[in-house]
Design a protein around this motif. Structure first.
Motif, PDB file in Angstrom:
ATOM      1  N   GLY A 149       0.815  -1.207   0.000  1.00  0.00           N
ATOM      2  CA  GLY A 149       0.000   0.000   0.000  1.00  0.00           C
ATOM      3  C   GLY A 149       0.845   1.252   0.000  1.00  0.00           C
ATOM      4  O   GLY A 149       2.073   1.205   0.158  1.00  0.00           O
ATOM      5  N   LYS A 150       0.180   2.394  -0.193  1.00  0.00           N
ATOM      6  CA  LYS A 150       0.856   3.689  -0.208  1.00  0.00           C
ATOM      7  C   LYS A 150       0.707   4.365   1.143  1.00  0.00           C
ATOM      8  O   LYS A 150      -0.402   4.431   1.695  1.00  0.00           O
ATOM      9  CB  LYS A 150       0.251   4.586  -1.288  1.00  0.00           C
ATOM     10  N   ILE A 151       1.819   4.874   1.672  1.00  0.00           N
ATOM     11  CA  ILE A 151       1.813   5.518   2.983  1.00  0.00           C
ATOM     12  C   ILE A 151       2.426   6.909   2.874  1.00  0.00           C
ATOM     13  O   ILE A 151       3.440   7.102   2.201  1.00  0.00           O
ATOM     14  CB  ILE A 151       2.610   4.695   4.024  1.00  0.00           C
ATOM     15  N   LEU A 152       1.800   7.865   3.566  1.00  0.00           N
ATOM     16  CA  LEU A 152       2.356   9.212   3.700  1.00  0.00           C
ATOM     17  C   LEU A 152       2.710   9.432   5.165  1.00  0.00           C
ATOM     18  O   LEU A 152       1.857   9.275   6.049  1.00  0.00           O
ATOM     19  CB  LEU A 152       1.333  10.264   3.243  1.00  0.00           C
ATOM     20  N   LEU A 201      11.740   1.095   7.594  1.00  0.00           N
ATOM     21  CA  LEU A 201      10.944  -0.025   8.108  1.00  0.00           C
ATOM     22  C   LEU A 201       9.833  -0.409   7.139  1.00  0.00           C
ATOM     23  O   LEU A 201       9.650  -1.586   6.805  1.00  0.00           O
ATOM     24  CB  LEU A 201      10.348   0.354   9.469  1.00  0.00           C
ATOM     25  N   LEU A 202       9.087   0.585   6.666  1.00  0.00           N
ATOM     26  CA  LEU A 202       7.896   0.304   5.870  1.00  0.00           C
ATOM     27  C   LEU A 202       8.222  -0.089   4.435  1.00  0.00           C
ATOM     28  O   LEU A 202       7.536  -0.918   3.841  1.00  0.00           O
ATOM     29  CB  LEU A 202       6.959   1.516   5.900  1.00  0.00           C
ATOM     30  N   TYR A 245       5.748  -1.392   1.471  1.00  0.00           N
ATOM     31  CA  TYR A 245       4.934  -0.200   1.285  1.00  0.00           C
ATOM     32  C   TYR A 245       5.652   0.817   0.397  1.00  0.00           C
ATOM     33  O   TYR A 245       6.886   0.905   0.407  1.00  0.00           O
ATOM     34  CB  TYR A 245       4.637   0.469   2.634  1.00  0.00           C
ATOM     35  N   ALA A 246       4.886   1.584  -0.368  1.00  0.00           N
ATOM     36  CA  ALA A 246       5.427   2.732  -1.099  1.00  0.00           C
ATOM     37  C   ALA A 246       5.280   3.933  -0.177  1.00  0.00           C
ATOM     38  O   ALA A 246       4.163   4.276   0.236  1.00  0.00           O
ATOM     39  CB  ALA A 246       4.652   2.961  -2.385  1.00  0.00           C
ATOM     40  N   VAL A 247       6.385   4.567   0.173  1.00  0.00           N
ATOM     41  CA  VAL A 247       6.378   5.588   1.221  1.00  0.00           C
ATOM     42  C   VAL A 247       6.725   6.969   0.669  1.00  0.00           C
ATOM     43  O   VAL A 247       7.694   7.126  -0.067  1.00  0.00           O
ATOM     44  CB  VAL A 247       7.376   5.229   2.346  1.00  0.00           C
ATOM     45  N   ASP A 248       5.903   7.980   1.013  1.00  0.00           N
ATOM     46  CA  ASP A 248       6.216   9.392   0.792  1.00  0.00           C
ATOM     47  C   ASP A 248       6.295  10.068   2.145  1.00  0.00           C
ATOM     48  O   ASP A 248       5.633   9.634   3.108  1.00  0.00           O
ATOM     49  CB  ASP A 248       5.131  10.068  -0.058  1.00  0.00           C
ATOM     50  N   THR A 249       7.069  11.140   2.237  1.00  0.00           N
ATOM     51  CA  THR A 249       7.218  11.830   3.522  1.00  0.00           C
ATOM     52  C   THR A 249       7.001  13.330   3.348  1.00  0.00           C
ATOM     53  O   THR A 249       7.211  13.891   2.263  1.00  0.00           O
ATOM     54  CB  THR A 249       8.610  11.598   4.132  1.00  0.00           C
ATOM     55  N   ALA A 250       6.580  13.969   4.420  1.00  0.00           N
ATOM     56  CA  ALA A 250       6.415  15.427   4.462  1.00  0.00           C
ATOM     57  C   ALA A 250       6.935  15.922   5.800  1.00  0.00           C
ATOM     58  O   ALA A 250       6.626  15.342   6.853  1.00  0.00           O
ATOM     59  CB  ALA A 250       4.944  15.794   4.285  1.00  0.00           C
ATOM     60  N   LEU A 254       1.772  -4.076  13.044  1.00  0.00           N
ATOM     61  CA  LEU A 254       0.496  -4.673  13.452  1.00  0.00           C
ATOM     62  C   LEU A 254      -0.655  -3.682  13.327  1.00  0.00           C
ATOM     63  O   LEU A 254      -1.768  -4.047  12.921  1.00  0.00           O
ATOM     64  CB  LEU A 254       0.595  -5.193  14.887  1.00  0.00           C
ATOM     65  N   LEU A 255      -0.375  -2.423  13.662  1.00  0.00           N
ATOM     66  CA  LEU A 255      -1.417  -1.399  13.579  1.00  0.00           C
ATOM     67  C   LEU A 255      -1.825  -1.153  12.121  1.00  0.00           C
ATOM     68  O   LEU A 255      -3.008  -1.010  11.810  1.00  0.00           O
ATOM     69  CB  LEU A 255      -0.914  -0.096  14.211  1.00  0.00           C
ATOM     70  N   LEU A 256      -0.851  -1.147  11.231  1.00  0.00           N
ATOM     71  CA  LEU A 256      -1.153  -0.977   9.811  1.00  0.00           C
ATOM     72  C   LEU A 256      -1.931  -2.167   9.264  1.00  0.00           C
ATOM     73  O   LEU A 256      -2.846  -2.010   8.440  1.00  0.00           O
ATOM     74  CB  LEU A 256       0.135  -0.773   9.015  1.00  0.00           C
ATOM     75  N   GLN A 257      -1.581  -3.369   9.717  1.00  0.00           N
ATOM     76  CA  GLN A 257      -2.319  -4.565   9.289  1.00  0.00           C
ATOM     77  C   GLN A 257      -3.773  -4.489   9.758  1.00  0.00           C
ATOM     78  O   GLN A 257      -4.702  -4.823   9.013  1.00  0.00           O
ATOM     79  CB  GLN A 257      -1.660  -5.821   9.851  1.00  0.00           C
TER      80      GLN A 257
END
Length: 463
Positions: free
Chosen positions: A3-6, A21-22, A27-32, A117-120
């Motif tokens: 999934g995609k995570i910001l 980690l992600l 996961y596909a990760v973007d940051t701000a 676990l929280l993301l799952q």
């Protein structure tokens, strides 16, 4: 890909650690690095119809805290599963976060396994919600009907309306609903609100034609104590009452021109200024408007502002009249009969073929609301297992008000009290005729006491 995570966090080390980690977990990760940047990224993804699956949002950031950011940008951020993060977490903070649309809350420092676990769990919750929606839709298709909120239909016209309304529910876009009186504009608005991520917040309905022009500004935007005669205390306006939720502006075409200018500013700026106040207040309100008027014609006549029309008409839904979708009438009758059987404690099993023929031939100027009223009236009046022409309003049967239809009495109008009163007189007269004027026997047929019969005979001028 999982999934995609910001990740929205001002701490560089935290962003780096979570990214490593992600991404390792697929996961596909973007940051701000700031809340403002994160909101812009989430809005851009939403505009491309590819919202982030998850957003990890820090509570403690410079400028604006994460809770306020979530509250002010609810429509943008909560299209994703939002998880709040904080090193200063309390139960109150967690409750506040979830009240404003977050899925859950996690306290820093946390172990890598806790985040995974929280993301799952968030993904399972999202998938379960989507599966429930899919199963509801499939069940409706199997039954040969389509359902949206409390509305049912099977016509192609209403299938298109329901599909458009479901899509509208996914986004915070302003919606303008067109349709004649009684077509179900408010029901569509409630359905859009109920299937949106604002469902846990209030939907506040406003009849723009029912508020005096002198009170309109105070009602919508609120006022400060002493702002005018009678303003004895501060009062929240309806926009603030709907904060985080939806404001339904019914009959928007009735809004005075002076208020149209002020409404346009609120829609553009996302803030209100109460009457008598010098400060504005930020609000997060999704606006759904409805009208039975042709607003294009109103604009041409100068009765409605063109700029407000275009600002409201981002996504329009046109509700067809009931007369144009006859295939929905039997389905709606069945739906209303079940509703009123439960509400009134009756056991009417259906509509007779003769009555249904009349219902299908009637032009329904009052649309679905008129059909609903007719079904409630018929459930009350019928003494048979199924609704027959005798219990339908005279406007539908084509008979003269107060005259027999197929040997039965058909009162005029929709007043249940008047109908019951007239039917009572007819039944007493029939009982007296049946017993040759024997009042004791007539009272037994009517299942009332003898004194009660005498009283009712006097009321109906019977001897």
């Amino acid at each position: 890909m999982a999934g995609k995570i910001l990740i929205i966090d001002d701490e560089k080390n935290m962003r780096h650690m979570l990214t490593a980690l992600l991404e390792k977990e697929g996961y596909a990760v973007d940051t701000a690095a700031s809340g403002g940047t994160g909101v812009k990224m989430a809005a851009r993804a939403l505009k491309l119809d590819a919202p982030y699956d998850f957003i990890l949002l820090d509570v403690k950031m410079p400028g604006v805290d994460g809770i306020s950011l979530l509250k002010d940008n609810r429509g943008t951020l909560t299209r994703s599963m939002v998880i709040m993060m904080s090193a200063y977490g309390t139960i109150d903070t967690a409750v506040s976060a979830m009240r404003h649309g977050a899925f859950d809350f996690i306290s820093k420092p946390f172990k890598p396994d806790e985040v995974s676990l929280l993301l799952q769990r968030a993904a399972e919750h999202r998938d379960l919600k989507n599966e429930n929606l899919y199963l509801k839709d499939q069940l409706g298709r199997m039954e040969g009907r389509f359902r949206f909120s409390s509305m049912v239909a099977k016509s192609d016209a209403m299938k298109s309306v329901f599909a458009l309304a479901r899509k509208a529910a996914r986004y915070p876009t302003t919606v303008l609903i067109f349709g004649g009186s009684g077509t179900g504009k408010e029901l569509i608005a409630r359905g859009i609100h109920g299937e949106s991520d604002r469902a846990q917040r209030p939907m506040v309905p406003v009849n723009c034609g029912g508020i005096p022009e002198t009170l309109m500004e105070s009602e919508l935007f609120g006022h400060k104590k002493g702002a005018f005669t009678g303003a004895v205390c501060d009062k929240k306006g309806l926009f603030e009452e709907a904060d985080g939720g939806t404001l339904f502006l019914d009959e928007i075409g009735e809004l005075p021109l002076s208020m149209q200018v002020k409404l346009l500013r609120v829609l553009q700026e996302g803030e209100v200024r109460p009457v008598g106040d010098v400060r504005t207040r930020k609000i997060d309100v999704r606006v759904i408007a409805a009208t039975s008027r042709n607003l294009r014609e109103e604009v041409a006549k100068g009765a409605f502002r063109e700029d407000l029309y275009f600002r409201l008409n981002v996504l329009s839904i046109a509700l067809p009249p009931l007369a144009g979708r006859q295939e929905d009438i039997p389905l709606l009758c069945d739906h209303f009969l079940k509703t009123f059987n439960h509400k009134l404690g009756c056991q009417v099993s259906g509509v007779s073929p003769a009555a249904m023929k009349l219902l299908l031939a009637y032009p329904w100027p009052g649309n679905v609301r008129e059909l609903e009223n007719a079904m409630e009236r018929s459930v009350v009046l019928t003494d048979r297992e199924r609704i027959d022409p005798a219990s339908l309003p005279s406007a539908i049967t084509g008979s003269q008000p107060g005259h027999p239809v197929n040997g039965h009495f058909s009162p005029e109008g929709f007043s249940l009290k008047a109908a019951v009163r007239k039917l009572e007189g007819v039944m007493i007269r029939r009982a007296l005729e049946e017993t040759g004027g024997n009042r004791t026997q007539a009272s037994k047929l009517l299942e009332i006491s003898h004194p009660s019969l005498l009283s009712k005979m006097k009321l109906h001028h019977l001897r």
